[in-house]
Design a protein around this motif. Sequence first.
Motif, PDB file in Angstrom:
ATOM      1  N   TRP A   1      -7.816 -15.127  -7.041  1.00  0.00           N
ATOM      2  CA  TRP A   1      -8.612 -16.119  -6.311  1.00  0.00           C
ATOM      3  C   TRP A   1      -7.723 -16.877  -5.330  1.00  0.00           C
ATOM      4  O   TRP A   1      -8.120 -17.150  -4.208  1.00  0.00           O
ATOM      5  N   GLY A   2      -6.499 -17.196  -5.765  1.00  0.00           N
ATOM      6  CA  GLY A   2      -5.563 -17.919  -4.906  1.00  0.00           C
ATOM      7  C   GLY A   2      -5.149 -17.108  -3.683  1.00  0.00           C
ATOM      8  O   GLY A   2      -4.884 -17.661  -2.617  1.00  0.00           O
ATOM      9  N   VAL A   3      -5.121 -15.795  -3.843  1.00  0.00           N
ATOM     10  CA  VAL A   3      -4.759 -14.919  -2.718  1.00  0.00           C
ATOM     11  C   VAL A   3      -5.987 -14.698  -1.812  1.00  0.00           C
ATOM     12  O   VAL A   3      -5.884 -14.121  -0.735  1.00  0.00           O
ATOM     13  N   GLY A   4      -7.130 -15.179  -2.271  1.00  0.00           N
ATOM     14  CA  GLY A   4      -8.321 -15.099  -1.429  1.00  0.00           C
ATOM     15  C   GLY A   4      -9.212 -13.916  -1.715  1.00  0.00           C
ATOM     16  O   GLY A   4     -10.042 -13.533  -0.896  1.00  0.00           O
ATOM     17  N   VAL A   5      -9.052 -13.302  -2.870  1.00  0.00           N
ATOM     18  CA  VAL A   5      -9.947 -12.222  -3.284  1.00  0.00           C
ATOM     19  C   VAL A   5     -11.111 -12.855  -4.036  1.00  0.00           C
ATOM     20  O   VAL A   5     -10.890 -13.632  -4.963  1.00  0.00           O
TER      21      VAL A   5
ATOM     22  N   SER B   1       7.007  -1.441  -3.516  1.00  0.00           N
ATOM     23  CA  SER B   1       7.768  -1.506  -2.276  1.00  0.00           C
ATOM     24  C   SER B   1       6.906  -1.934  -1.084  1.00  0.00           C
ATOM     25  O   SER B   1       7.406  -2.135  -0.003  1.00  0.00           O
ATOM     26  N   GLN B   2       5.609  -2.043  -1.286  1.00  0.00           N
ATOM     27  CA  GLN B   2       4.751  -2.377  -0.162  1.00  0.00           C
ATOM     28  C   GLN B   2       4.688  -3.885   0.083  1.00  0.00           C
ATOM     29  O   GLN B   2       5.138  -4.672  -0.731  1.00  0.00           O
ATOM     30  N   ASP B   3       4.113  -4.247   1.208  1.00  0.00           N
ATOM     31  CA  ASP B   3       4.039  -5.661   1.581  1.00  0.00           C
ATOM     32  C   ASP B   3       2.839  -6.342   0.940  1.00  0.00           C
ATOM     33  O   ASP B   3       2.038  -6.967   1.622  1.00  0.00           O
ATOM     34  N   ALA B   4       2.745  -6.174  -0.349  1.00  0.00           N
ATOM     35  CA  ALA B   4       1.606  -6.746  -1.053  1.00  0.00           C
ATOM     36  C   ALA B   4       2.107  -7.607  -2.198  1.00  0.00           C
ATOM     37  O   ALA B   4       3.281  -7.575  -2.544  1.00  0.00           O
ATOM     38  N   VAL B   5       1.203  -8.376  -2.794  1.00  0.00           N
ATOM     39  CA  VAL B   5       1.536  -9.094  -4.019  1.00  0.00           C
ATOM     40  C   VAL B   5       1.248  -8.152  -5.179  1.00  0.00           C
ATOM     41  O   VAL B   5       0.200  -7.505  -5.211  1.00  0.00           O
ATOM     42  N   CYS B   6       2.195  -8.037  -6.093  1.00  0.00           N
ATOM     43  CA  CYS B   6       1.978  -7.212  -7.282  1.00  0.00           C
ATOM     44  C   CYS B   6       1.941  -8.094  -8.514  1.00  0.00           C
ATOM     45  O   CYS B   6       2.884  -8.834  -8.772  1.00  0.00           O
ATOM     46  N   VAL B   7       0.848  -8.004  -9.270  1.00  0.00           N
ATOM     47  CA  VAL B   7       0.754  -8.727 -10.530  1.00  0.00           C
ATOM     48  C   VAL B   7       0.753  -7.667 -11.624  1.00  0.00           C
ATOM     49  O   VAL B   7      -0.107  -6.772 -11.622  1.00  0.00           O
ATOM     50  N   VAL B   8       1.729  -7.713 -12.512  1.00  0.00           N
ATOM     51  CA  VAL B   8       1.893  -6.643 -13.496  1.00  0.00           C
ATOM     52  C   VAL B   8       1.743  -7.181 -14.916  1.00  0.00           C
ATOM     53  O   VAL B   8       2.522  -8.026 -15.344  1.00  0.00           O
ATOM     54  N   GLU B   9       0.729  -6.686 -15.637  1.00  0.00           N
ATOM     55  CA  GLU B   9       0.562  -7.062 -17.042  1.00  0.00           C
ATOM     56  C   GLU B   9       1.332  -6.083 -17.933  1.00  0.00           C
ATOM     57  O   GLU B   9       1.536  -4.946 -17.564  1.00  0.00           O
ATOM     58  N   TRP B  10       1.699  -6.540 -19.104  1.00  0.00           N
ATOM     59  CA  TRP B  10       2.521  -5.768 -20.048  1.00  0.00           C
ATOM     60  C   TRP B  10       3.796  -5.285 -19.346  1.00  0.00           C
ATOM     61  O   TRP B  10       4.223  -4.131 -19.489  1.00  0.00           O
ATOM     62  N   ALA B  11       4.397  -6.195 -18.550  1.00  0.00           N
ATOM     63  CA  ALA B  11       5.545  -5.831 -17.721  1.00  0.00           C
ATOM     64  C   ALA B  11       6.735  -5.393 -18.561  1.00  0.00           C
ATOM     65  O   ALA B  11       7.579  -4.628 -18.093  1.00  0.00           O
ATOM     66  N   GLU B  12       6.796  -5.832 -19.821  1.00  0.00           N
ATOM     67  CA  GLU B  12       7.934  -5.478 -20.671  1.00  0.00           C
ATOM     68  C   GLU B  12       8.045  -3.968 -20.888  1.00  0.00           C
ATOM     69  O   GLU B  12       9.091  -3.454 -21.230  1.00  0.00           O
TER      70      GLU B  12
ATOM     71  N   GLY C   1      -7.212  -9.600  -0.030  1.00  0.00           N
ATOM     72  CA  GLY C   1      -7.606 -10.964   0.287  1.00  0.00           C
ATOM     73  C   GLY C   1      -6.840 -11.376   1.523  1.00  0.00           C
ATOM     74  O   GLY C   1      -6.774 -10.623   2.492  1.00  0.00           O
ATOM     75  N   ARG C   2      -6.215 -12.558   1.478  1.00  0.00           N
ATOM     76  CA  ARG C   2      -5.305 -12.970   2.552  1.00  0.00           C
ATOM     77  C   ARG C   2      -4.182 -11.946   2.658  1.00  0.00           C
ATOM     78  O   ARG C   2      -3.651 -11.677   3.733  1.00  0.00           O
ATOM     79  N   LEU C   3      -3.819 -11.367   1.519  1.00  0.00           N
ATOM     80  CA  LEU C   3      -2.802 -10.315   1.438  1.00  0.00           C
ATOM     81  C   LEU C   3      -3.368  -9.206   0.557  1.00  0.00           C
ATOM     82  O   LEU C   3      -4.247  -9.452  -0.249  1.00  0.00           O
ATOM     83  N   PRO C   4      -2.814  -7.979   0.701  1.00  0.00           N
ATOM     84  CA  PRO C   4      -3.206  -6.976  -0.298  1.00  0.00           C
ATOM     85  C   PRO C   4      -2.633  -7.384  -1.656  1.00  0.00           C
ATOM     86  O   PRO C   4      -1.572  -8.014  -1.701  1.00  0.00           O
TER      87      PRO C   4
END
Lengths: 340, 138
Positions: free
Chosen positions: B34-38, B82-93, B55-58
């Motif tokens: 939501w903060g990124v505008g999606v 590597s792309q110009d996007a925001v990546c949100v990763v769950e279970w990142a461990e 959104g404002r960004l991919p």
Amino acid sequence: MTKILGVETSCDDTAVSIVEDGNRILSNLVSSQVDIHARYGGVIPEVASRQHLLTIIPLLRQALQEANTDLKDLSAVAVTFGPGLAGSLLVGVSLAKSLCLALDLPLVGINHLEGHIYANWLRESSPLLPCLCLIVSGGHTELVLMRGHGDFLLLGRTRDDACGEAFDKVARILGLGYPGGPAIERAAIRGDPSSFALPHALLRGSHDFSFSGLKTAVLHLWGGREGLSPFDVAASFQATVVDILVTKTLEAAKEIEPKQILLAGGVAANGSLRQEFMRRSKIPVCLPPPSLCTDNAAMIACCGYFNLREGRRSDLSLDILPNAGFAEGVGFEPTTQLLK
Amino acid sequence: MGRKLGERSSPGDIILLSGGLGAGKTCLAQGILWGVGVGGFAPSPSFVIIREYRGRLPLYHIDLYRLSVEEVEDIGIEDYLSQDAVCVVEWAERGEAIFPSHNLLISMRIVSETSRLLEFKPRGPHYLRLMQDLWSSL
């Protein structure tokens, strides 16, 4: 007589099938069910496009052989273009496009979610339209109105966890093993579904679903008390999910008055869900055979058949659409040539 | 919290979420979206592994829940990072090794039925500035 080749590589499984005249399955192969890995003498990761790449040609050969069909006997190729993993989808779409180019066959790109619905057409008598479709699987929970072939309206979907995902995660919480759906179903048989009152998120005024709160409620119930029976918790959880799915679908049916209700997707194989729909629905309910509920390519071939019959086909510029929503990114060109 | 973080995100940001079932990872990710505008809802990507948004960004919402460490390496997640996007990763461990050393790690823990403890670990000067900005907005 038309023979359509279906190709499905949207997620974990590579699947190839040949379907005759839209409803007769001549062969229907899914890589996880076929001992194809042994030929490569090593463990291949389950979720990877590399696995699809290694599996798809031997699987195609075997599907043709089992269907007693030659490549030149095919009438068209139907392939899933999305939603799914980009790398995986590319393998199937590339194979389908190559075959169509080489054999001069019509190509039909299929939305995976629409494909699931067509498991209900793989039988002698076709379902009645318009129908209300509940698609429930590990990745999806969608309620869709189908007015005609290729004519869909998305009514509601999950806002958080998919229904099958909730089964999987609750099975993990309770230590019941994988895959979670069948594990919960087996455990629930030995438990009392009225043991625990769990939250029913019905989201009144919307056809959307939510299962995340239910999962967390089970987590707190299980972690909060000693000596609980996992069977009772599983039975209570399953009864809650089934009640939410049946209640919300029947509410939508009351509003829309479809001729039939269809179930589709892996969770549609759940016996308790099937029984409750049959018990509570006044509208006829169409249940796909459990073996065709999970990902397969017969449903893709079948969906391709009906699309071609309606004059919809794709051209060779068909691209993958990993994030495709329902009835999205179809990209068909009108055609007069329905089937070869 | 998620929304404020999303509003401050810039291209290339990598936000790693760690914590057990029910810790609230998908809920926090929803706020970031939501903060990124999606607009709309962000269903869990546990089964589909990757969902793409614009959104404002991919934004790529990734979930490694179903994957083993080897599978994470095999699936090509790096292409998304590597792309110009925001990546949100769950279970990142499950995929610690494939992420660039500069990132924002948020560890989430259940305190009670209605409260969660969030621990922010900014790695690298960019993420330290992002945290300071986020902190001053609270």
